[in-house]
Design a protein around this motif. Sequence first.
Motif, PDB file in Angstrom:
ATOM      1  N   ASP A 209      -6.675  -1.803 -11.677  1.00 48.28           N
ATOM      2  CA  ASP A 209      -7.476  -2.557 -11.082  1.00 48.28           C
ATOM      3  C   ASP A 209      -8.965  -3.027 -11.459  1.00 48.28           C
ATOM      4  O   ASP A 209      -9.337  -3.903 -10.799  1.00 48.28           O
ATOM      5  CB  ASP A 209      -7.969  -1.193  -9.969  1.00 48.28           C
ATOM      6  N   MET A 210      -9.163  -2.447 -13.206  1.00 41.65           N
ATOM      7  CA  MET A 210     -10.067  -2.969 -13.422  1.00 41.65           C
ATOM      8  C   MET A 210     -11.291  -3.245 -11.903  1.00 41.65           C
ATOM      9  O   MET A 210     -12.035  -4.470 -12.363  1.00 41.65           O
ATOM     10  CB  MET A 210      -9.776  -4.450 -14.217  1.00 41.65           C
ATOM     11  N   ALA A 211     -12.217  -2.385 -11.418  1.00 41.86           N
ATOM     12  CA  ALA A 211     -12.909  -2.434 -10.687  1.00 41.86           C
ATOM     13  C   ALA A 211     -13.617  -2.685 -11.150  1.00 41.86           C
ATOM     14  O   ALA A 211     -14.883  -3.774 -10.591  1.00 41.86           O
ATOM     15  CB  ALA A 211     -13.217  -0.437  -9.577  1.00 41.86           C
ATOM     16  N   THR A 213     -15.043  -4.495 -13.611  1.00 39.85           N
ATOM     17  CA  THR A 213     -15.184  -5.834 -13.888  1.00 39.85           C
ATOM     18  C   THR A 213     -15.541  -7.115 -12.950  1.00 39.85           C
ATOM     19  O   THR A 213     -15.714  -7.519 -12.456  1.00 39.85           O
ATOM     20  CB  THR A 213     -13.733  -6.370 -15.267  1.00 39.85           C
ATOM     21  N   ARG A 214     -14.526  -5.979 -11.941  1.00 41.46           N
ATOM     22  CA  ARG A 214     -14.442  -7.302 -10.977  1.00 41.46           C
ATOM     23  C   ARG A 214     -15.429  -7.351  -9.791  1.00 41.46           C
ATOM     24  O   ARG A 214     -16.240  -8.175  -9.396  1.00 41.46           O
ATOM     25  CB  ARG A 214     -13.158  -7.112 -10.143  1.00 41.46           C
ATOM     26  N   PHE A 215     -16.123  -6.085  -9.580  1.00 46.85           N
ATOM     27  CA  PHE A 215     -17.097  -5.909  -9.648  1.00 46.85           C
ATOM     28  C   PHE A 215     -18.560  -6.906  -9.738  1.00 46.85           C
ATOM     29  O   PHE A 215     -19.706  -7.568  -9.573  1.00 46.85           O
ATOM     30  CB  PHE A 215     -18.180  -4.455  -9.073  1.00 46.85           C
ATOM     31  N   ASN A 216     -18.961  -6.531 -11.383  1.00 49.04           N
ATOM     32  CA  ASN A 216     -19.497  -6.887 -11.514  1.00 49.04           C
ATOM     33  C   ASN A 216     -20.166  -8.588 -11.860  1.00 49.04           C
ATOM     34  O   ASN A 216     -20.629  -9.446 -11.669  1.00 49.04           O
ATOM     35  CB  ASN A 216     -19.555  -6.366 -13.422  1.00 49.04           C
ATOM     36  N   SER A 217     -18.347  -9.423 -11.840  1.00 50.20           N
ATOM     37  CA  SER A 217     -18.316 -10.469 -11.576  1.00 50.20           C
ATOM     38  C   SER A 217     -19.082 -10.779 -10.366  1.00 50.20           C
ATOM     39  O   SER A 217     -19.241 -11.870  -9.811  1.00 50.20           O
ATOM     40  CB  SER A 217     -16.703 -10.581 -12.172  1.00 50.20           C
ATOM     41  N   LEU A 218     -18.129  -9.528  -8.902  1.00 47.14           N
ATOM     42  CA  LEU A 218     -18.760 -10.714  -8.009  1.00 47.14           C
ATOM     43  C   LEU A 218     -20.498 -10.561  -7.648  1.00 47.14           C
ATOM     44  O   LEU A 218     -20.344 -11.709  -7.512  1.00 47.14           O
ATOM     45  CB  LEU A 218     -17.881  -9.192  -6.947  1.00 47.14           C
ATOM     46  N   LEU A 219     -21.053  -9.944  -8.601  1.00 45.18           N
ATOM     47  CA  LEU A 219     -22.605  -9.879  -8.585  1.00 45.18           C
ATOM     48  C   LEU A 219     -22.793 -11.223  -9.691  1.00 45.18           C
ATOM     49  O   LEU A 219     -23.694 -11.361  -9.042  1.00 45.18           O
ATOM     50  CB  LEU A 219     -22.894  -8.463  -9.330  1.00 45.18           C
ATOM     51  N   ALA A 220     -22.799 -11.059 -10.014  1.00 42.89           N
ATOM     52  CA  ALA A 220     -23.308 -12.154 -11.333  1.00 42.89           C
ATOM     53  C   ALA A 220     -22.779 -13.383 -10.525  1.00 42.89           C
ATOM     54  O   ALA A 220     -23.535 -14.312 -10.141  1.00 42.89           O
ATOM     55  CB  ALA A 220     -22.285 -12.091 -11.826  1.00 42.89           C
ATOM     56  N   VAL A 263      -7.442 -11.982  -8.513  1.00 43.21           N
ATOM     57  CA  VAL A 263      -6.390 -12.308  -9.743  1.00 43.21           C
ATOM     58  C   VAL A 263      -6.043 -11.100  -9.986  1.00 43.21           C
ATOM     59  O   VAL A 263      -6.836 -10.561 -11.036  1.00 43.21           O
ATOM     60  CB  VAL A 263      -6.771 -13.582  -9.847  1.00 43.21           C
ATOM     61  N   GLY A 264      -4.640 -11.393 -10.660  1.00 40.77           N
ATOM     62  CA  GLY A 264      -4.308 -10.190 -11.380  1.00 40.77           C
ATOM     63  C   GLY A 264      -4.699  -8.216 -10.987  1.00 40.77           C
ATOM     64  O   GLY A 264      -4.215  -7.385 -12.401  1.00 40.77           O
ATOM     65  N   ALA A 265      -5.533  -8.421  -9.769  1.00 42.38           N
ATOM     66  CA  ALA A 265      -4.446  -6.899  -9.531  1.00 42.38           C
ATOM     67  C   ALA A 265      -3.753  -6.089  -9.173  1.00 42.38           C
ATOM     68  O   ALA A 265      -2.745  -6.466  -8.763  1.00 42.38           O
ATOM     69  CB  ALA A 265      -6.028  -6.376  -8.330  1.00 42.38           C
ATOM     70  N   SER A 266      -3.814  -4.745  -9.921  1.00 39.16           N
ATOM     71  CA  SER A 266      -2.412  -4.042  -9.333  1.00 39.16           C
ATOM     72  C   SER A 266      -2.416  -3.817  -8.130  1.00 39.16           C
ATOM     73  O   SER A 266      -2.944  -3.122  -7.459  1.00 39.16           O
ATOM     74  CB  SER A 266      -2.500  -3.234 -10.331  1.00 39.16           C
ATOM     75  N   PRO A 267      -1.096  -4.260  -7.438  1.00 41.30           N
ATOM     76  CA  PRO A 267      -0.744  -3.146  -6.018  1.00 41.30           C
ATOM     77  C   PRO A 267      -1.352  -2.016  -5.514  1.00 41.30           C
ATOM     78  O   PRO A 267      -0.360  -1.321  -6.503  1.00 41.30           O
ATOM     79  CB  PRO A 267       0.157  -3.787  -5.762  1.00 41.30           C
ATOM     80  N   VAL A 268      -1.938  -1.433  -4.772  1.00 39.86           N
ATOM     81  CA  VAL A 268      -1.777  -0.198  -4.527  1.00 39.86           C
ATOM     82  C   VAL A 268      -0.331   0.503  -3.798  1.00 39.86           C
ATOM     83  O   VAL A 268      -0.432  -0.681  -2.502  1.00 39.86           O
ATOM     84  CB  VAL A 268      -2.730  -0.055  -3.787  1.00 39.86           C
ATOM     85  N   ASP A 269       0.125   1.268  -4.430  1.00 43.69           N
ATOM     86  CA  ASP A 269       1.170   2.070  -3.273  1.00 43.69           C
ATOM     87  C   ASP A 269       1.465   3.337  -3.441  1.00 43.69           C
ATOM     88  O   ASP A 269       2.209   3.748  -2.852  1.00 43.69           O
ATOM     89  CB  ASP A 269       2.327   1.296  -4.315  1.00 43.69           C
TER      90      ASP A 269
END
Length: 554
Positions: A209-211, A213-220, A263-269
């Motif tokens: 999920d790389m949460a 990294t994604r949050f930091n990218s969203l912030l930037a 992009v690249g996020a694994s689906p949650v199942d």
Amino acid sequence: GWSRWRTLAAGVFLMICAGPVFSFGAIAVMVKERLDATERDLALVSVSGNVGLWTNVVGGFVFDKLGPRPTMLAGGIMAGLGYIAMCIVLSHHWPPVLAALAWFAVGHGSGWIYISTLFSNLKNFAPQERGPVVGAMACFFGSSAAINVALLNGCIGGQVGADKVCRHGFLGGNVVSYMAMLALVVPCVTVIGAMLTSVHEGHVPAAGDMASTRFNSLLAGALTVVAFICGSNYYAMAVDATIRQWSSIVLVALLSLFIFLPVGASPVDKFTNEVAAPDPKQATKDNGGPVHVPPPALGPHEAVRTIKFWALFTAFGITVGADIMTLNLLASLVKSRGIMPMVTYFGVIVVMGSDTYLRFLSGFSVGKGVSPTGLLICGPILMILGEVLLASSHSVGTLYAACVLVGASDGIMWGLGPLLSGMAFGLRSAGRNFGFVVMGAACFTLLLSFGLEPTVYQAHTPPDAKVCTGHGCFGATLWASAGLGLVGTAAAVVLHFQMRPSREPLLAKPAVDAERPEAEQEEVIQTPENTTSLTEKEPMLKERWPGDVALRQR
């Protein structure tokens, strides 16, 4: 499976479409001229949009009952019809009361989009991740006005002359074209966003999920957008206005990058509704420590009977009400002190920039472990400091400093208000509960903006004058707002102590079965509400759970 990041990416654009109602300050003069309205008529139109937005408790009820998609679609339709009505009213110069009704529809529909987008994303993430989620959604909601005003002032395909007027460009400051654009864009984005929105509570995120990294990218990305808007607006105002011929293109390009968030996020199942026991390593030496249990699932009727609700209602209402009043009177305050009008425009930019940064940063701070209730106390304190600066000093530099403080105060309150509402009362009726909290802002804004401020202003206006000049025009209003901020601070302190986690002894960690592979080991879930052991509930598990011996001994 589904990706929660797809819903979050859709939420970015939905929040941008939910906030144009706050851009009224930039178009107020154009609306007043087209409708030949008085100052009181203009105030009626402006407050109608705010009241429509603040009564989003109706949208919260629909969200809790029917889910996010019907709420978003209904909100998009209402807002779209409101923009169409505003376009027609402005084109035909109809009475201001019709503009007020249209702008109310815009605000109310926007409130439905806001409430459903916010809590859809809040439910999709784990409790420790909800701070950054709320911060992100509040940030884009707060920056919506700046984004849309930047597009309104753009001059794509046209020329900006020496008089800084756009000719033959897209929008180019035309308020009727602006309303027509929003009437088309807002419903279309809402329909697409609703299709991409899914809600699944209590999930276990996938390993890829790389949460963080994604949050930091969203912030930037968000901070880059805000910095570009503030910088380009100041450059166009103070240096070269021709930047408006291409700045809107860059802005749209920056916003389009948020499409790639999933992009690249694994689906949650895989899903669970259980809450894992606290880590014993985090306990104190006596094997006890603060235990965070799930919040109670309270509806509005139960929530309003608690001290937490009224503490949050008061702190949020007073602080946001004073912040909005200060922003609304900024132009009149500058004029009353004989300062050049350009200071007003840059002051608004400073307020919006500070507000947007703090909306995001407050949520991310909570995600890093900062106490949300402790941070909330800073909101009314910053508001008090801003009001005191405006009341006690009359220099331009002090005015800019006060704008930073007022914007930061508002950003903290909007960044943490939804989060604390969910933490205090649960997410089952989150839409309605926060809708009632927001009504506190409506009450205090009406009290300050339509009660206190006009009374003080009129009292210091000479009988034969239409405009008040001098330091007394707003002095009493600013000092009274600062005094009211002390009540807001006290309410925030009460909320802080009410929401402190209790200290309870932790259960011993179950022993590891050496004869079974590590991958097959079961995790014991602590359920504070039920002390019955697992073997008493399921006798067949007795041989499979060696750790149950420790549980029964406790």
